[in-house]
Design an enzyme around this catalytic site. Sequence first.
Site, mmCIF file in Angstrom:
data_model
loop_
_atom_site.group_PDB
_atom_site.id
_atom_site.type_symbol
_atom_site.label_atom_id
_atom_site.label_comp_id
_atom_site.label_asym_id
_atom_site.label_seq_id
_atom_site.Cartn_x
_atom_site.Cartn_y
_atom_site.Cartn_z
ATOM 1 N N ASP A 63 -5.609 -10.465 -4.338
ATOM 2 C CA ASP A 63 -5.524 -11.858 -3.917
ATOM 3 C C ASP A 63 -4.355 -11.939 -2.955
ATOM 4 O O ASP A 63 -3.268 -11.423 -3.246
ATOM 5 C CB ASP A 63 -5.356 -12.829 -5.086
ATOM 6 C CG ASP A 63 -5.757 -14.240 -4.659
ATOM 7 O OD1 ASP A 63 -6.943 -14.439 -4.331
ATOM 8 O OD2 ASP A 63 -4.888 -15.127 -4.606
ATOM 9 N N LYS A 165 -0.982 -1.184 10.928
ATOM 10 C CA LYS A 165 -1.025 -2.301 9.973
ATOM 11 C C LYS A 165 -0.937 -1.762 8.549
ATOM 12 O O LYS A 165 -0.180 -2.284 7.729
ATOM 13 C CB LYS A 165 -2.298 -3.145 10.164
ATOM 14 C CG LYS A 165 -2.313 -4.340 9.211
ATOM 15 C CD LYS A 165 -3.498 -5.271 9.350
ATOM 16 C CE LYS A 165 -3.410 -6.347 8.263
ATOM 17 N NZ LYS A 165 -4.611 -7.170 8.161
#
Length: 187
Positions: A63, A165
Site C-alpha cells: 500500500d 527508480k
Amino acid sequence: MATNNAGKIREITSMLDGIEVLSLKDIGFTAEIPEPFFTFEENALEKASSVHQFSGKNTFADDSGICVNALNGAPGVISAHYSGTRDDEQNLQRVLQELQGVTERSAFYKAVICLIWNEEVYYFEGVCHGRITEEKIGDGGFGYDPIFIPDGYSETFGELPLSIKNQISHRGIAVRKMVAFLSEVKD
Ligand code: IMP
C-alpha cells in the site's frame, strides 16, 4: 502478490529475481481488493489478508502513496483515487492545481509492504523524498511519477529509467527489506 496495479507489478517483479511470484490472475482472484482504512499499514494488511484467506499461500501487498507537505500529507492513502477517479492523469492534475502558486513543493512517496509468511505478519517500509514539479515531465513510470523529482536528481521519475527508480524509490527500499527477510527465513 496482492495487487492489480500494473505499475507496481512491473516494478516489484523486476526486483524479485529468483523468487516465484504469483499474480492475482495466476490464482484466479477476481474480486476487488478492499482498501478501507486511513493508514498504509492497515490497508496493506487488509489486502494481504483477503488474498491470503482466498489462496492459503504466503502473500504480500504494497500500500503506497504520495504525501505532499504543503497539502498536509494529501493525497496520502487516497493517492490512487485523489481526483475521485482512478485515472493517473486526473489525479496528478489535481495535485498540480492545488499547488498552483505554492513555492514549498516538498513531498515524499511512502510504501508499506505487508507480508503474511507462514501465518505470521511482517511489515517492510520505504520512503523516498523529493519535490513536485510545476508541470508534467516525462511519460515513464506510473501514477504521480511525471510530477515527482527525487532528492539528488534533476529529472522526474517519469524520465528516469526503472533501474534508477528501483534503487532509490520507496517501493525499491521496501522490497529489498522483504527480500533480505526472505533470504534469511527460507534457508
Ligand atoms: P494503492 O496502494 O493501491 O492505494 O495505490 C497507490 C497509489 O499511489 C497509486 O495508484 C499511485 O497513484 C500512487 N503511487 C504509489 N507509488 C507510486 C509510484 O511509485 N509512482 C507513482 N505513483 C505511485
